[in-house]
Design a protein around this motif. Structure first.
Motif, PDB file in Angstrom:
ATOM      1  N   CYS A 118       0.806  -1.231   0.000  1.00 47.43           N
ATOM      2  CA  CYS A 118       0.000   0.000   0.000  1.00 47.43           C
ATOM      3  C   CYS A 118       0.834   1.275   0.000  1.00 47.43           C
ATOM      4  O   CYS A 118       0.328   2.348  -0.334  1.00 47.43           O
ATOM      5  CB  CYS A 118      -0.929   0.024   1.217  1.00 47.43           C
ATOM      6  N   TYR A 119       2.105   1.172   0.371  1.00 51.07           N
ATOM      7  CA  TYR A 119       2.925   2.369   0.505  1.00 51.07           C
ATOM      8  C   TYR A 119       3.006   3.178  -0.786  1.00 51.07           C
ATOM      9  O   TYR A 119       2.776   4.385  -0.794  1.00 51.07           O
ATOM     10  CB  TYR A 119       4.336   1.999   0.982  1.00 51.07           C
ATOM     11  N   LEU A 120       3.340   2.518  -1.887  1.00 55.36           N
ATOM     12  CA  LEU A 120       3.516   3.234  -3.152  1.00 55.36           C
ATOM     13  C   LEU A 120       2.214   3.840  -3.663  1.00 55.36           C
ATOM     14  O   LEU A 120       2.184   5.035  -4.001  1.00 55.36           O
ATOM     15  CB  LEU A 120       4.139   2.314  -4.205  1.00 55.36           C
ATOM     16  N   PRO A 121       1.118   3.068  -3.740  1.00 59.87           N
ATOM     17  CA  PRO A 121      -0.140   3.667  -4.208  1.00 59.87           C
ATOM     18  C   PRO A 121      -0.597   4.858  -3.356  1.00 59.87           C
ATOM     19  O   PRO A 121      -1.008   5.891  -3.897  1.00 59.87           O
ATOM     20  CB  PRO A 121      -1.145   2.517  -4.117  1.00 59.87           C
ATOM     21  N   LEU A 122      -0.491   4.737  -2.034  1.00 59.72           N
ATOM     22  CA  LEU A 122      -0.944   5.817  -1.168  1.00 59.72           C
ATOM     23  C   LEU A 122      -0.006   7.023  -1.234  1.00 59.72           C
ATOM     24  O   LEU A 122      -0.451   8.171  -1.136  1.00 59.72           O
ATOM     25  CB  LEU A 122      -1.077   5.318   0.269  1.00 59.72           C
ATOM     26  N   THR A 123       1.269   6.781  -1.414  1.00 59.35           N
ATOM     27  CA  THR A 123       2.222   7.890  -1.584  1.00 59.35           C
ATOM     28  C   THR A 123       1.923   8.649  -2.874  1.00 59.35           C
ATOM     29  O   THR A 123       1.913   9.888  -2.900  1.00 59.35           O
ATOM     30  CB  THR A 123       3.668   7.365  -1.618  1.00 59.35           C
ATOM     31  N   LEU A 124       1.680   7.908  -3.948  1.00 59.19           N
ATOM     32  CA  LEU A 124       1.328   8.548  -5.224  1.00 59.19           C
ATOM     33  C   LEU A 124       0.022   9.321  -5.103  1.00 59.19           C
ATOM     34  O   LEU A 124      -0.129  10.409  -5.680  1.00 59.19           O
ATOM     35  CB  LEU A 124       1.206   7.486  -6.329  1.00 59.19           C
ATOM     36  N   TYR A 125      -0.915   8.766  -4.353  1.00 59.93           N
ATOM     37  CA  TYR A 125      -2.208   9.447  -4.154  1.00 59.93           C
ATOM     38  C   TYR A 125      -2.011  10.765  -3.419  1.00 59.93           C
ATOM     39  O   TYR A 125      -2.636  11.773  -3.762  1.00 59.93           O
ATOM     40  CB  TYR A 125      -3.149   8.533  -3.376  1.00 59.93           C
ATOM     41  N   LEU A 126      -1.140  10.776  -2.420  1.00 64.53           N
ATOM     42  CA  LEU A 126      -0.853  12.022  -1.710  1.00 64.53           C
ATOM     43  C   LEU A 126      -0.157  13.019  -2.632  1.00 64.53           C
ATOM     44  O   LEU A 126      -0.514  14.203  -2.663  1.00 64.53           O
ATOM     45  CB  LEU A 126       0.031  11.736  -0.496  1.00 64.53           C
ATOM     46  N   ILE A 127       0.810  12.536  -3.412  1.00 68.31           N
ATOM     47  CA  ILE A 127       1.545  13.402  -4.342  1.00 68.31           C
ATOM     48  C   ILE A 127       0.622  13.991  -5.397  1.00 68.31           C
ATOM     49  O   ILE A 127       0.832  15.116  -5.864  1.00 68.31           O
ATOM     50  CB  ILE A 127       2.699  12.611  -5.007  1.00 68.31           C
ATOM     51  N   SER A 128      -0.429  13.255  -5.758  1.00 65.42           N
ATOM     52  CA  SER A 128      -1.341  13.733  -6.811  1.00 65.42           C
ATOM     53  C   SER A 128      -2.033  15.040  -6.428  1.00 65.42           C
ATOM     54  O   SER A 128      -2.576  15.737  -7.289  1.00 65.42           O
ATOM     55  CB  SER A 128      -2.389  12.662  -7.134  1.00 65.42           C
ATOM     56  N   GLY A 129      -2.027  15.373  -5.138  1.00 64.37           N
ATOM     57  CA  GLY A 129      -2.630  16.635  -4.701  1.00 64.37           C
ATOM     58  C   GLY A 129      -1.670  17.802  -4.710  1.00 64.37           C
ATOM     59  O   GLY A 129      -2.088  18.952  -4.544  1.00 64.37           O
ATOM     60  N   VAL A 130      -0.369  17.533  -4.930  1.00 64.23           N
ATOM     61  CA  VAL A 130       0.638  18.600  -4.896  1.00 64.23           C
ATOM     62  C   VAL A 130       0.474  19.606  -6.035  1.00 64.23           C
ATOM     63  O   VAL A 130       0.555  20.816  -5.805  1.00 64.23           O
ATOM     64  CB  VAL A 130       2.057  17.996  -4.891  1.00 64.23           C
TER      65      VAL A 130
END
Length: 482
Positions: free
Chosen positions: A210-222
């Protein structure tokens, strides 16, 4: 101990209510609202495992609606004079009463939700079915992850397009003039991003997956944050925290909220609040950033609490909203999709709504934020400015105080039942997880906007594709075994 404290707060709330009515005091009325808020918050803390979603919703109520008037009241006793002068006595009483009624209704809804327990029959599943279910879940997990990564690339591509367009422009121009020129297929694939993520997370994968998908999801808001849109990254962060909490609460074999995660939350939350406190000034090019940690915290809550003012504006503008009698704001997203969506345009020659602020949206759309900004801001609305909306305002305009009470009751009922819904199966988990990506913005957004996805073709297309492919892979697996 917590119950005694809650009962004491409840009694104080009653006393404040009586004083507010007898003295016609705005301050005592607001104190009654604060007491109701504290009562509900303490109630959530008594059993945070099952009430975490309701607690988070109350935090958002404080951020978007309640924090600002509390700050104003702490600064001066006659805090209410500016509201009365600008909007009138009735508008201010409405804002306070609407909050109080909603909080009371949510408390009742939560109580009944926890008392309404159904005995469920245990399904007896043989080993062969168990093997098939596990294989299906694994296939669904892999397929949804692959779709997520592809759709994330498309989504980030669209975000980069926005960044390129906004270079050298003011953030309000994004709302008034930005139009994407990316091919339709890119938008289609990008639209699967959140759906596929929730399908993936609904299969309850291992923590390390889950680390990579959730990290990308957070980055998508940047990229949105760079443009000047702060809400996506805030909601993304809240969702990630809640997912970790859910998995930890469901007694997963992995420890989801360990020392590292708790440390990250403890450091990251205040740091994020401080940054957001300064961000309001940064995004408009204002160099007068509040100095000092305390002032930055206050700046954050005061700035985000503009929705309390929106309640006053909305009440005072109710009678002049365009085409008011023809509209329903509570279910505006559903109505607009039926009347102006892709299907209506293709088969019934319906007129499409604009993507940004426009006179057409103000006149035709059932979205209150467009109509309200149009009548209260005039030309500023066309240039990209707006107020947003609120579930309190929409339900009141459509159904009165009873609308606020019933909506709040149902909302709390669903939030309390949330943990059981997630634990039922992958499909219900997917649906509720997607609700969690949007529901906490309701205090300053559309009342049922978090449910609009249920009538979107894209959501069900993502479900069908993932589940169909997972099922086909299982069939192939069974054939090989035979």
């Amino acid at each position: 101990m917590k119950k005694c404290l809650r009962y004491s707060v409840f009694v104080l709330g009653i006393i404040f209510a009586i004083l507010g009515i007898c003295l016609k005091s705005y301050s005592f009325a607001l104190l009654c609202t604060v007491a109701c808020f504290l009562n509900n918050t303490i109630y959530c803390l008594e059993n945070i495992k099952n009430r975490i979603f309701l607690l988070m919703f109350h935090i958002m109520i404080f951020v978007f609606l309640l924090g600002r008037p509390i700050i104003e009241m702490s600064r001066k006793l006659d805090w209410w004079k500016e509201y009365v002068k600008e909007f009138g006595k009735d508008s201010l009483f409405f804002a306070i009463n609407a909050l109080t009624i909603s909080l009371i209704a949510m408390f009742i809804g939560a109580l009944l939700a926890e008392r309404h327990k159904k005995e469920t029959m245990q399904n007896i599943i043989d080993d062969k079915n168990t093997e098939y279910i596990e294989k299906f879940r694994y296939n669904l997990q892999v397929i949804s992850a692959v779709i997520f990564y592809f759709s994330m690339v498309a989504f980030l591509g669209l975000e980069i397009e926005k960044l390129v367009y906004m270079n050298g422009r003011d953030y309000v121009e994004y709302y008034s003039s930005f139009v994407s020129h990316a091919p339709y297929i890119v938008h289609l694939v990008a639209g699967f991003m959140k759906y596929s993520l929730c399908i993936f997370l609904g299969t309850f994968p291992e923590k390390k997956k889950c680390y990579l998908p959730l990290t990308l999801y957070l980055i998508s808001g940047v990229p949105g944050l760079i443009i000047g849109v702060r809400n996506p990254i805030m909601l993304n962060a809240v969702f990630i925290f809640l997912y970790f909490f859910i998995r930890d609460a469901l007694l997963d074999k992995d420890k989801w909220l360990g020392k590292l995660e708790k440390m990250a939350i403890g450091i990251g939350t205040p740091a994020a609040l401080l940054f957001m406190g300064a961000y309001s000034s940064i995004r408009v090019g204002n160099s007068n950033i509040p100095d000092g940690i305390g002032k930055l915290f206050v700046s954050f809550f005061y700035g985000q609490g503009v929705s309390f003012k929106v309640l006053n504006i909305g009440y005072s503008c109710m009678d002049i909203l365009p085409n008011r009698l023809e509209k329903n704001y509570t279910f505006g997203g559903f109505i607009d999709y039926v009347n102006h969506g892709a299907i209506a345009q293709k088969f019934f020659s319906a007129e499409a709504l604009d993507s940004g602020n426009s006179v057409k949206n103000a006149m035709l759309s059932n979205n209150l934020s467009h109509s309200l900004a149009y009548v209260s801001k005039g030309d500023e609305y066309i240039t990209g400015h707006g107020w947003g909306s609120s579930y309190l305002l929409e339900t009141f305009i459509d159904f009165g105080y009873w609308g606020i009470a019933i909506y709040s009751f149902l909302l709390a009922y669903i939030l309390i039942k949330g943990m059981k819904i997630i634990g039922k199966n992958s499909l219900t988990a997917t649906i509720f997880l997607f609700i969690l990506t949007q529901i906490f913005f309701v205090p300053r957004a559309e009342a049922t906007g978090f449910l609009d996805f249920t009538i979107q073709i894209g959501f069900w297309l993502a479900i069908v594709i993932c589940y169909l492919l997972a099922g086909l892979c299982c069939k192939k697996y069974e054939f090989v075994k035979t």
